[in-house]
Design a protein around this motif. Structure first.
Motif, PDB file in Angstrom:
ATOM      1  N   ARG A 602      -7.654  -6.205   6.051  1.00 50.37           N
ATOM      2  CA  ARG A 602      -7.204  -6.615   4.888  1.00 50.37           C
ATOM      3  C   ARG A 602      -6.984  -5.326   4.315  1.00 50.37           C
ATOM      4  NH1 ARG A 602     -12.030  -9.749   1.363  1.00 50.37           N
ATOM      5  NH2 ARG A 602     -12.315 -11.446   3.687  1.00 50.37           N
ATOM      6  N   VAL A 603      -4.962  -5.540   4.530  1.00 49.83           N
ATOM      7  CA  VAL A 603      -4.324  -5.145   3.538  1.00 49.83           C
ATOM      8  C   VAL A 603      -3.955  -4.788   1.727  1.00 49.83           C
ATOM      9  CG1 VAL A 603      -2.089  -3.504   3.059  1.00 49.83           C
ATOM     10  CG2 VAL A 603      -2.995  -5.010   5.640  1.00 49.83           C
ATOM     11  N   TYR A 604      -4.083  -4.118   0.943  1.00 48.34           N
ATOM     12  CA  TYR A 604      -3.790  -3.990  -0.339  1.00 48.34           C
ATOM     13  C   TYR A 604      -3.163  -2.379  -0.737  1.00 48.34           C
ATOM     14  CZ  TYR A 604      -8.366  -6.075   0.253  1.00 48.34           C
ATOM     15  OH  TYR A 604      -9.594  -6.493   1.200  1.00 48.34           O
ATOM     16  N   LEU A 605      -2.201  -2.459  -2.198  1.00 47.07           N
ATOM     17  CA  LEU A 605      -1.703  -1.320  -2.317  1.00 47.07           C
ATOM     18  C   LEU A 605      -2.531  -0.792  -3.506  1.00 47.07           C
ATOM     19  CD1 LEU A 605       1.536  -3.848  -2.281  1.00 47.07           C
ATOM     20  CD2 LEU A 605       0.752  -2.744  -0.157  1.00 47.07           C
ATOM     21  N   ASP A 606      -1.785   0.800  -3.484  1.00 41.17           N
ATOM     22  CA  ASP A 606      -2.725   1.306  -4.383  1.00 41.17           C
ATOM     23  C   ASP A 606      -1.698   1.096  -5.835  1.00 41.17           C
ATOM     24  OD1 ASP A 606      -1.330   4.342  -3.020  1.00 41.17           O
ATOM     25  OD2 ASP A 606      -0.719   3.495  -4.187  1.00 41.17           O
ATOM     26  N   PRO A 607      -2.290   1.898  -7.037  1.00 37.81           N
ATOM     27  CA  PRO A 607      -1.440   2.037  -8.269  1.00 37.81           C
ATOM     28  C   PRO A 607      -0.358   2.543  -7.501  1.00 37.81           C
ATOM     29  CG  PRO A 607      -3.777   2.771  -8.818  1.00 37.81           C
ATOM     30  CD  PRO A 607      -3.080   2.984  -6.722  1.00 37.81           C
ATOM     31  N   GLU A 608       0.641   2.984  -6.395  1.00 42.06           N
ATOM     32  CA  GLU A 608       1.506   3.017  -6.860  1.00 42.06           C
ATOM     33  C   GLU A 608       2.303   2.464  -5.167  1.00 42.06           C
ATOM     34  OE1 GLU A 608       1.727   7.949  -8.695  1.00 42.06           O
ATOM     35  OE2 GLU A 608       2.909   6.986  -7.048  1.00 42.06           O
ATOM     36  N   GLY A 609       1.474   2.199  -4.899  1.00 42.66           N
ATOM     37  CA  GLY A 609       1.836   0.776  -3.762  1.00 42.66           C
ATOM     38  C   GLY A 609       1.811   0.985  -2.498  1.00 42.66           C
ATOM     39  N   HIS A 610       0.935   2.227  -2.808  1.00 42.87           N
ATOM     40  CA  HIS A 610       0.956   2.954  -1.289  1.00 42.87           C
ATOM     41  C   HIS A 610      -0.068   1.891   0.232  1.00 42.87           C
ATOM     42  CE1 HIS A 610       2.165   6.566  -2.673  1.00 42.87           C
ATOM     43  NE2 HIS A 610       3.073   6.687  -1.832  1.00 42.87           N
ATOM     44  N   PRO A 611       0.841   1.586   0.886  1.00 37.44           N
ATOM     45  CA  PRO A 611      -0.611   0.763   2.138  1.00 37.44           C
ATOM     46  C   PRO A 611      -1.961   1.173   2.223  1.00 37.44           C
ATOM     47  CG  PRO A 611       1.645  -0.111   2.823  1.00 37.44           C
ATOM     48  CD  PRO A 611       1.664   1.263   1.838  1.00 37.44           C
ATOM     49  N   PHE A 612      -2.816   0.751   1.530  1.00 31.18           N
ATOM     50  CA  PHE A 612      -4.085   1.209   2.722  1.00 31.18           C
ATOM     51  C   PHE A 612      -4.847  -0.660   3.452  1.00 31.18           C
ATOM     52  CE2 PHE A 612      -5.430   0.616  -1.607  1.00 31.18           C
ATOM     53  CZ  PHE A 612      -6.696   0.350  -1.620  1.00 31.18           C
ATOM     54  N   CYS A 613      -5.663  -0.154   4.463  1.00 29.47           N
ATOM     55  CA  CYS A 613      -6.609  -0.861   4.729  1.00 29.47           C
ATOM     56  C   CYS A 613      -7.951  -0.552   4.319  1.00 29.47           C
ATOM     57  CB  CYS A 613      -5.985  -1.094   6.703  1.00 29.47           C
ATOM     58  SG  CYS A 613      -4.478  -1.700   6.301  1.00 29.47           S
ATOM     59  N   LEU A 614      -8.574  -1.487   4.274  1.00 29.93           N
ATOM     60  CA  LEU A 614     -10.354  -1.978   4.429  1.00 29.93           C
ATOM     61  C   LEU A 614     -10.254  -2.492   5.843  1.00 29.93           C
ATOM     62  CD1 LEU A 614     -11.509  -2.563   1.043  1.00 29.93           C
ATOM     63  CD2 LEU A 614     -10.555  -0.601   2.302  1.00 29.93           C
ATOM     64  N   VAL A 615     -11.325  -1.931   7.000  1.00 29.01           N
ATOM     65  CA  VAL A 615     -11.616  -2.561   8.344  1.00 29.01           C
ATOM     66  C   VAL A 615     -12.915  -2.370   7.986  1.00 29.01           C
ATOM     67  CG1 VAL A 615     -11.025  -1.759  10.757  1.00 29.01           C
ATOM     68  CG2 VAL A 615      -9.422  -0.952   8.984  1.00 29.01           C
ATOM     69  N   MET A 616     -13.491  -3.615   9.156  1.00 24.08           N
ATOM     70  CA  MET A 616     -14.927  -3.242   8.948  1.00 24.08           C
ATOM     71  C   MET A 616     -15.539  -2.382   9.851  1.00 24.08           C
ATOM     72  SD  MET A 616     -16.232  -6.379   8.152  1.00 24.08           S
ATOM     73  CE  MET A 616     -17.331  -6.243   8.896  1.00 24.08           C
ATOM     74  N   SER A 617     -16.651  -2.155   9.415  1.00 23.03           N
ATOM     75  CA  SER A 617     -17.629  -0.644  10.824  1.00 23.03           C
ATOM     76  C   SER A 617     -17.558  -1.289  11.879  1.00 23.03           C
ATOM     77  CB  SER A 617     -19.120   0.003   9.799  1.00 23.03           C
ATOM     78  OG  SER A 617     -18.556   0.017   7.993  1.00 23.03           O
TER      79      SER A 617
END
Length: 618
Positions: A602-617
């Protein structure tokens, strides 16, 4: 040397149990149930034939070199040894060739449980038999008497058996890596060294200060020589298994279990017990009831306790130095295990002393005394001794733990060792307290129903009440610690993820660094003294730089997945559960991106808009 025999029987039955259990489980290499059964009987038969053949040959050699007419004195034993040799040796050769052929056809055969259990069993059994025989042989060689042809024969036969498997096990079969056999051999050697060292030092003290100076040192019956021989055998085994191989091997779970439990843990227990006993005897002599014994009789056991303390101190110090010989972030959890182990052992000793004092106090309210022997004053002295010895050790190590907590709160709160320690003391102490409460209440109502409520009730419930007060206090104290730690965010207590070292462009490096510090659990303590105009901020973990944040003028937020400003870079974080991870990162200030290109991440945006992903282990 009785220890070797007891240990051998116990170890043999444990191996049989594990082997049978393993037959009906996954081997870890092959899933064919037939192969598992074949290996169980193949290697089990090989083990049995080695033992049978060695027993038969050693029995025949014993009769040949014996100084009596023993070769004809026991016809049944001679028949047994002859049949063991004539039948066992040819069958052993055939089964050994069968095993060799199996290994040649499938190289993975040497990685199976059956192969490993055979080597563990035969290596340890042959080691124990060789050590027992070596003790008798050395005693005979030094003293020149008490010749035992059976011991000499067993040494002649079992020594090559052990040495062959030691060489195969340590250098050919498994290479230099750590194995169960090496750890077990190290433990056997260490226990033998400790036993021999205590016996040698104890009798050396008796020889110097006692009345045994007229005895010849090289008499076989001299305790000093017996202890030294035990020490010499143990030192040889410990060198071969520990100093020569295991200490240089990979530091895995078994390695640390040996060093922490057998080494530092065993040493500190020996120190506490021997110091407590020595202090107890000293206090009894000066202020307790000695039953009018003479000093030499009363302090007869003092050399043994002094020797045990000295050996325990050496044991603890050496293994502590081994643990500290590798300074790195990977050893932080080991350091925690060591500190909590020391704190736990000493706390139990101090708690036992407090319970004994409470029992003695309640005893004063009883109708009759049930304390026999030296009297209640001796019981109080024993309790005081445990507190005097245990409480300072607990205080020292607990202060170290609290100091580490103050310096690195995020790392310490996230430590599984700390949580296990708190849960164990809170849980076990709480359970004991509840059980003691039930016992105490049952005794009370029994007295009420029998109209016998009085001092006798206090006497019957004194142990339950004392343990209730002590364990409830321990449980409550550690519950308060755990409750206070819950005030910190879950993110600080349990890191969400970990990653390598990237540098991120941003407008406000301090605020963004604080966000990722909360997300990963990395220490943000270096951010306290930075100025608002700073252009670069780093996050550290265990002394290593993990992330960097650089201030950029005219910074423009990414408009991913469309728009004029691309994502430029993104970070992937592994989490065990996507739903739980989503809740936690949103609570930290992230937002979920509208565009989700996949299902396993899943893709999220940090407080300044940078995308980062959470990936299943997985």
């Amino acid at each position: 040397m009785r220890f070797f025999g007891i240990f051998g029987y116990l170890f043999f039955f444990v191996l049989i149990f594990l082997a049978i259990k393993r037959v009906f489980s996954n081997d870890g290499v092959a899933t064919n149930r037939g192969d598992q059964v074949r290996r169980f009987f193949q290697f089990g038969l090989l083990f049995a034939l080695v033992v049978i053949s060695a027993t038969g040959v050693s029995g025949i050699i014993s009769r040949i070199i014996g100084f009596s007419n023993e070769i004809v004195s026991s016809q049944s034993a001679l028949a047994r040894d002859t049949s063991f040799s004539l039948v066992g040796i040819p069958l052993l050769i055939l089964v050994a060739r069968w095993v060799r052929k199996s290994v040649a056809e499938d190289k993975l055969e040497i990685k199976t449980f059956g192969w490993n259990i055979y080597f563990v069993a035969i290596s340890i059994v042959s080691l124990i038999v060789t050590m027992i025989a070596a003790n008798a042989v050395l005693t005979w060689l030094v003293a020149g008497e008490n010749f035992n042809s059976g011991s000499v024969a067993r040494f002649i036969v079992w020594m090559p058996v052990w040495f062959l498997h030691y060489r195969l096990h340590a250098h050919v079969i498994f290479g230099p890596g750590l194995t169960n056999t090496l750890i077990i051999g190290s433990v056997i050697g260490l226990v033998t060294v400790v036993t021999g060292a205590i016996e040698t030092l104890q009798n050396l003290i008796n020889l110097i200060f006692g009345s045994e100076k007229t005895l010849l040192l090289f008499e076989s019956s001299h305790p000093l020589m017996e202890g030294f021989i035990t020490f010499l055998i143990g030192a040889t085994v410990w060198y071969l298994y520990w100093l020569r191989i295991t200490i240089k091997s990979e530091r895995n779970t078994l390695w640390y279990a040996y060093v922490l439990l057998a080494g530092t843990g065993g040493g500190i227990v020996m120190m506490i017990v021997s110091a407590s006993f020595t202090l107890y005897q000293s206090l009894i002599w000066f202020i307790g009831d000695t039953k009018n014994e003479s000093a030499s009789s009363f302090f007869n056991d003092l050399p043994g306790t002094v020797a045990a303390f000295a050996v325990g101190l050496t044991l603890w110090w050496y293994h502590k130095e081994v643990l500290e010989s590798k300074k790195s972030g990977e050893s932080d959890e080991v350091r925690r295990i060591y500190q909590y182990l020391m704190a736990g052992i000493s706390l139990i000793a101090a708690a036992a002393g407090i319970s004994m004092i409470l029992i003695s106090v309640l005893e004063k309210f009883s109708a009759k005394s049930v304390i026999y022997g030296a009297g209640s004053i001796n019981t109080l002295i024993g309790a005081l001794t445990l507190i005097i010895v245990g409480a300072p050790i607990w205080w020292i190590y607990w202060n170290k733990i609290e100091g580490q907590l103050a310096a690195h709160p995020s790392d310490e709160y996230a430590s599984p060792t700390r949580r296990f320690y708190l849960f164990l003391l809170f849980g076990v102490s709480g359970v004991v307290a509840v059980v003691m409460l039930l016992i105490g209440v049952a005794i009370f109502f029994e007295a009420v129903f029998q109209s016998n409520l009085g001092s006798e009730t206090i006497r019957k419930s004194r142990t339950a009440v004392s343990l209730l007060i002590t364990t409830a206090g321990i449980s409550w104290y550690h519950w308060l610690i755990y409750r206070d730690e819950k005030k910190y965010s879950v993110a600080k207590m349990t890191p969400v993820a970990s990653h390598h070292y990237p540098a991120i462009d941003c407008e406000k490096p301090i605020e963004l660094a604080q966000f990722y510090a909360a997300l990963t659990g990395y220490s943000a303590q270096l951010l306290k003294d930075v100025r608002p105009e700073v252009e670069w901020v780093d996050l550290f973990h265990n002394g290593k730089r993990m992330m960097g944040f650089q201030k950029i003028d005219n910074y423009r937020r990414p408009t991913w997945p469309t728009g004029a400003v691309p994502q430029q870079m993104h970070l992937d974080f592994e989490v065990p559960d996507l739903d739980e991870g989503e809740k936690r990162v949103i609570a930290l200030g992230a937002t979920k991106a509208e565009y989700q290109p996949g299902e396993s991440f899943r893709v999220y945006l940090d407080p300044e808009g940078h995308p980062f992903c959470l990936v299943m282990s997985s």
